[in-house]
Design an enzyme around this catalytic site. Structure first.
Site: not given
Ligand code: PCA
Length: 218
Positions: A83, A93, A146, A170
């Site tokens: 990211e 959401r 996140c 991610h």
């Molecule tokens: N993914 C979510 C929140 C916790 C996670 O593992 C996100 O992408 O915001």
């Protein structure tokens, strides 16, 4: 060794109807490992908006890490997503695990609209590709928990901990999650572990990033 400098590695509890979260599995597996002469300190964060700031501040205060990597699950993505940008925006959401669903709120009032990751993301992508691990730069960590963790981390590093670098990655669903979501991509835990280890080694070894194209056109 107790005086090895620390890498803080965070993951999340499960959310959104899932029973597991790959980011949690990665953190539990790597907690206590030594990577690049640094001790990995793992922490599992709740998928909740309210406690983020206090928890991250306490973790930074306690471990004084040189490097911080926050991990989260991104269902639907097939690559490890490096990211680039955290935005000062929550637009949930779905409700978080505390039942809160803030819409169009700032994460930190008065803070910049966005922060960039301070990790060498292009070097990390190149390292992962050399290992045969799918990895891609991403321009959005979403507008859920996140992104909030990424933004609060970046804000704390910029304002209070300038000696530390950090960012957010991610990861895809695990295969055992993807069987319940036909058509969704997944990645094996072993591959994710190799990818995160390599990404951390690369971040420790590279203070500045590669100057190669990584942008997108619309
Ligand atoms: N993914 C979510 C929140 C916790 C996670 O593992 C996100 O992408 O915001």
């Amino acid at each position: 060794m107790i005086d090895e400098p620390a890498i803080l590695l965070t993951g999340f509890e499960s959310f959104g109807g899932e029973r597991i979260n790959p980011s949690r599995e990665i953190v539990l597996a790597l907690d206590g490992e030594t990577i690049g002469a640094h001790r990995v300190v793992g922490a599992i964060l709740p998928v909740a908006f309210s406690p983020t700031h206090v928890l991250l501040e306490a973790l930074l205060e306690e471990h004084r890490p040189r490097l911080v990597l926050a991990l989260g699950q991104a269902g639907g993505r097939g690559e490890i997503s490096l990211e680039r940008v955290a935005v000062n925006l929550i637009d949930a959401r779905i409700a978080d695990n505390d039942g809160l669903q803030p819409i169009d709120e700032a994460i930190v009032e008065g803070a910049p609209g966005a922060y960039f990751s301070t990790l060498p993301l292009k070097a990390m992508r190149a390292r992962l590709h050399d290992l045969g691990i799918p990895a891609a730069l991403s321009l959005s960590a979403g507008s859920y928990v996140c992104n909030q963790v990424f933004f609060v981390l970046a804000h704390l590093l910029a304002t209070r901990w300038p000696q530390a670098r950090g960012g957010f990655v991610h990861v895809p669903l695990l295969p055992e999650q993807a069987v319940h979501h036909p058509g969704q991509p997944s990645m094996a835990l072993e591959t994710m572990l190799a990818g995160v280890r390599a990404a951390l080694e690369c971040a420790l070894a590279n203070g500045s990033d590669l100057r190669v194209a990584g942008g997108t056109t619309c």
